[in-house]
Design a protein around this motif. Structure first.
Motif, PDB file in Angstrom:
ATOM      1  N   TYR A 185       0.845  -1.029   0.106  1.00 37.81           N
ATOM      2  CA  TYR A 185      -0.060   0.083   0.066  1.00 37.81           C
ATOM      3  C   TYR A 185       0.780   0.973  -0.128  1.00 37.81           C
ATOM      4  O   TYR A 185       1.788   1.426   0.866  1.00 37.81           O
ATOM      5  CB  TYR A 185      -1.022   0.182   1.178  1.00 37.81           C
ATOM      6  N   PHE A 186       0.782   2.231  -1.155  1.00 40.41           N
ATOM      7  CA  PHE A 186       1.718   3.317  -0.860  1.00 40.41           C
ATOM      8  C   PHE A 186       1.105   4.581  -0.927  1.00 40.41           C
ATOM      9  O   PHE A 186       1.761   5.587  -1.004  1.00 40.41           O
ATOM     10  CB  PHE A 186       2.392   3.208  -2.393  1.00 40.41           C
ATOM     11  N   PRO A 253       2.054  -6.101   5.966  1.00 38.32           N
ATOM     12  CA  PRO A 253       1.295  -6.726   4.851  1.00 38.32           C
ATOM     13  C   PRO A 253       2.204  -7.307   3.890  1.00 38.32           C
ATOM     14  O   PRO A 253       1.730  -7.930   3.044  1.00 38.32           O
ATOM     15  CB  PRO A 253       0.475  -5.628   4.230  1.00 38.32           C
ATOM     16  N   ASN A 254       3.566  -6.918   4.166  1.00 36.16           N
ATOM     17  CA  ASN A 254       4.547  -7.433   3.377  1.00 36.16           C
ATOM     18  C   ASN A 254       5.261  -8.554   3.694  1.00 36.16           C
ATOM     19  O   ASN A 254       5.954  -9.033   2.718  1.00 36.16           O
ATOM     20  CB  ASN A 254       5.454  -6.132   2.956  1.00 36.16           C
ATOM     21  N   TRP A 289      10.765   1.584  -2.256  1.00 33.30           N
ATOM     22  CA  TRP A 289      10.672   1.179  -0.855  1.00 33.30           C
ATOM     23  C   TRP A 289      12.063   0.999  -0.573  1.00 33.30           C
ATOM     24  O   TRP A 289      12.678   0.230  -1.262  1.00 33.30           O
ATOM     25  CB  TRP A 289       9.736  -0.229  -0.883  1.00 33.30           C
ATOM     26  N   ASN A 335       8.442   4.037   2.239  1.00 33.98           N
ATOM     27  CA  ASN A 335       8.097   4.216   0.744  1.00 33.98           C
ATOM     28  C   ASN A 335       7.837   5.439   0.432  1.00 33.98           C
ATOM     29  O   ASN A 335       7.236   6.173   1.375  1.00 33.98           O
ATOM     30  CB  ASN A 335       7.008   3.218   0.792  1.00 33.98           C
TER      31      ASN A 335
HETATM   32  C1  NAG Z   1       3.791   3.897   2.302  1.00 32.18           C
HETATM   33  O1  NAG Z   1       3.888   5.109   2.516  1.00 32.18           O
HETATM   34  C2  NAG Z   1       2.732   5.976   2.555  1.00 32.18           C
HETATM   35  C3  NAG Z   1       2.681   7.387   2.876  1.00 32.18           C
HETATM   36  O2  NAG Z   1       3.426   7.741   1.921  1.00 32.18           O
HETATM   37  C4  NAG Z   1       1.867   5.267   4.031  1.00 32.18           C
HETATM   38  O3  NAG Z   1       0.594   5.868   4.080  1.00 32.18           O
HETATM   39  C5  NAG Z   1       1.774   3.909   3.888  1.00 32.18           C
HETATM   40  O4  NAG Z   1       1.183   3.321   5.024  1.00 32.18           O
HETATM   41  C6  NAG Z   1       3.066   3.246   3.683  1.00 32.18           C
HETATM   42  N1  NAG Z   1       2.953   1.716   3.219  1.00 32.18           N
HETATM   43  C7  NAG Z   1       3.349   0.849   4.140  1.00 32.18           C
HETATM   44  C8  NAG Z   1       2.929  -0.563   3.607  1.00 32.18           C
HETATM   45  O5  NAG Z   1       4.281   0.960   5.068  1.00 32.18           O
END
Ligand code: NAG
Ligand code: NAG
Ligand code: NAG
Ligand code: NAG
Ligand code: NAG
Ligand code: NAG
Ligand code: NAG
Length: 630
Positions: A185-186, A253-254, A289, A335
């Protein structure tokens, strides 16, 4: 007795515990691995991975493989798709549960030197292009596969290979691996509308390139390949590694594997910053990432602080791993999303005064917007057309007709409707393609057609009346085929028609009046070279059309006429017989008359006047009869 009872209770209790533990555990993710070209299921070392045999998914030709890279799974076969089977070939895998997936495709080389050794082709999943092989890919281990993460929602996975004219696509394996619903999720753009294509996934520092399974990674992370790099700039950075277990790994989740964080690349006193430069496709958005763990000597907050820049822009400021992860030997994942206009992507770790940069792993994904496909009804109609016209294999009508936009089906024109967010077919150009078969009535389900050209083929049978409902139709060219039957009246409803070519067929009957009427509206028509057409200027006039009542009437009339004729003939015959008889009698009298004349000459006035009188009376009667006959 007591003992056995206690044993029973214990075993119940234990089995209860077992059921509880298995039901609360997460089910295993869906995984489908196909060994392309394989006639039997295959198990490969070292993890005894099951690869399913390649059965009835697609066309193409199975063959022995030459593996271009050590990364490719140790499989013996591949499947390749010669251009004679068309430019688009697909694997269609059914019964894929709705979910989030990592799809991976390994490429191979056909084990035959006569075949072009490095094919270049494009790959799409569910109509979205995710990869385009670049010349020289066989020389780069990590380019031996394509990988993308996406949502599969319709129960199928359609993976297509699109020829670009440089060799035949050759595929070793396909993997469809379920991952966590929320993995990678980005931000708000993430979801069913986007695909993350893996550009690179590197593990930094000592160690071999590894797959997730080799790391002992959780299957819910998919089986990711981590390409090992030991240095960004040889001579100006160093490797670090540890045997410690890293905290906060293998988490939802990864589910990053623990081993990923046990190695790192670190700057030096002289060159404290780190810089990773890579080639990318320009004008795309990338999701980046970055993975960290403090595995060096630093133990205090504030001892290692750095900024992160991408293509010169600061994306993270003052990163302190201990502070953000809570401890040493603890993982930190950051990320960010960037738009890249040029051909390089540079990731820079810029330490603050007195610090040295460190990094464990980098992942870069291209964010691809999912293509919306062609309207389902239209796809079905085209498939029925493909079957009815017996479309040759070389057309390769496989996958989605209009997407990926780089590879639409040949012979069709597509139009995007932004309201319904689907593609529709607005043109069929299949003139002079050696088509046989017939035109199915389902063609009318292509309700947006403006142009149909099926000229110069060998299509048989009737022109479907349903064509009259394709109201946008402007050009209908069915000339030079073997269409027979009559022209459907319904074509008269095509008020947009500008050109109608039906010449050179076996059509019969009257040209519908409605079409004749349109001649006035400036549309151009050609009905020539149909032996049986009639009814408009330039064609023969039609024999009047009769109702069944009229036919009965005419039949009755003909019978009466025939009877009359027969009666007349009989009368005439009888009269003629009479005349003949009369003529015979008359002939006798003439003979008698001549005889009498001779008698007169020779015997003179010696005969009696009585005979004379009788003879002349009978002669007069015969003459009278003669006059009436003529
Ligand atoms: C990736 O970054 C976004 C903010 O830029 C954040 O909301 C999200 O939780 C992050 N994803 C993960 C899986 O950490
Ligand atoms: C593939 O290899 C096997 C043995 O490894 C051989 O028996 C077979 O004939 C080969 N097939 C082709 C199409 O060359
Ligand atoms: C990149 O993302 C922005 C929105 O964040 C979007 O407007 C733009 O179209 C995207 N570019 C590409 C090439 O997808
Ligand atoms: C696009 O689709 C909508 C809804 O299906 C339809 O009402 C509209 O007429 C279509 N537009 C065009 C240009 O075909
Ligand atoms: C239809 O296709 C044929 C053959 O390709 C071409 O000669 C003809 O001009 C086309 N008809 C129209 C109306 O464009
Ligand atoms: C049209 O041709 C087909 C064979 O090609 C034949 O079966 C059919 O009876 C024909 N129809 C008419 C109306 O002549
Ligand atoms: C109609 O088609 C015939 C061939 O079937 C061609 O010779 C003729 O020129 C065409 N007429 C028009 C008006 O295009």
């Amino acid at each position: 007795m007591m003992l056995s009872k206690r044993f029973q209770i214990w075993s119940w209790f234990l089995s209860f515990l077992f059921v509880l533990s298995t039901s609360s555990a997460r089910p295993k993710p869906y995984a489908m691995r196909i060994s392309c070209g394989a006639r039997q299921n295959v198990h490969t070392a070292p993890t005894n991975t099951l690869w399913h045999k390649d059965f009835a998914y697609t066309g193409g030709i199975p063959f022995n493989v030459t593996r271009p890279s050590y990364i490719t799974p140790p499989l013996e076969t591949l499947r390749y798709f010669p251009l004679s089977e068309g430019p688009n070939n697909c694997y269609n895998i059914n019964r894929v549960p709705k979910g989030h997936y990592s799809v991976r495709i390994f490429f191979g080389l056909v084990a035959q030197p006569t075949i072009d050794n490095e094919p270049l082709f494009d790959i799409s999943i569910e109509g979205s292009q995710i990869n385009s092989l670049k010349a020289g890919w066989t020389k780069h281990d990590e380019q031996a596969f394509a990988e993308a993460m996406l949502f599969l929602t319709d129960g199928t996975a359609s993976i297509c290979f699109h020829s670009t004219g440089h060799g035949d696509p050759a595929i070793i394996s396909l993997e469809i691996l379920q991952v966590d619903e929320n993995s990678y999720y980005f931000g708000p753009q993430w979801g069913q509308g986007t695909i993350l294509r893996t550009v690179t996934r590197v593990t930094c520092g000592t160690g071999k390139s590894k797959f997730g399974v080799d790391y002992g990674g959780d299957p819910w992370g998919g089986d990711r390949f981590w390409h090992a790099i030991s240095s960004f700039r040889p001579g100006s950075d160093e490797e670090r590694s540890t045997e410690e277990t890293i905290k906060h790994t293998s988490l939802s989740p990864n589910y990053y594997p623990n081993g990923l964080y046990r190695t790192a690349i670190i700057g030096t006193e002289k060159q404290p910053d780190l810089e990773h430069i890579m080639d990318v496709d320009p004008n795309k958005n990338y999701s980046i990432w970055l993975h960290f763990a403090e595995i060096d000597s630093v133990r205090e907050v504030g001892q290692r602080v750095f900024d992160i820049l991408i293509n010169g822009d600061t994306v993270f400021q003052g990163i302190d791993i201990i502070k953000l992860s809570g401890d040493g030997y603890s993982s930190l994942v950051l990320n960010t999303t960037v738009a890249v206009s040029g051909r390089t992507l540079t990731i820079t770790l810029q330490p603050k005064e007195g610090s040295i940069a460190i990094i464990s792993a980098i992942e870069v994904f291209e964010i691809i917007t999912v293509e919306s496909g062609t309207s389902r009804d239209e796809v079905r109609a085209l498939q029925s057309l493909k079957k009815a016209l017996a479309l040759p294999l070389r057309f390769g009508w496989n996958g989605d007709p209009c997407v990926p936009q780089q590879h639409p089906w040949s012979g069709i024109d597509c139009q995007y409707n932004s309201t319904s967010n689907t593609w529709v077919i607005d043109g069929l150009g299949l003139g002079n393609q050696g088509l046989r078969g017939f035109l199915p009535k389902d063609i009318s389900k292509l309700q947006h057609l403006q142009n149909i050209n099926l000229s110069e083929n060998s299509i048989r049978g009737p022109i479907p009346a349903s064509l009259g409902s394709v109201t946008p139709l402007q050009i209908l060219d069915l000339s030079f085929n073997f269409f027979n039957g009559s022209i459907p009246e319904s074509l008269g409803q095509l008020t947009s028609l500008r050109r109608l070519n039906l010449n050179g067929n076996d059509l019969t009957g009257r040209v519908p009046a409605a079409l004749g009427g349109q001649l006035l509206h400036g549309a151009s028509f050609n009905f020539t070279d149909n032996s049986g057409l009639c009814g408009i200027p330039g064609l023969p006039s039609c024999v009047p059309h009769l109702s069944s009542g009229a036919k009965v009437g005419i039949g009755f009339g003909v019978c009466i006429a025939f009877l009359l004729l027969a009666v007349c003939s009989v009368c005439w015959w009888k009269r003629r017989q009479n005349i003949l008889r009369a003529q015979q009698i008359a002939g006798k009298f003439i003979y008698l008359l001549t005889l009498t004349s001779m008698l007169q000459i020779f015997k003179g006035l010696f005969q009696s006047t009585q005979i004379h009188t009788k003879m002349f009376t009978q002669l007069g009667m015969a003459e009278k009869w003669h006059l009436t006959l003529n």
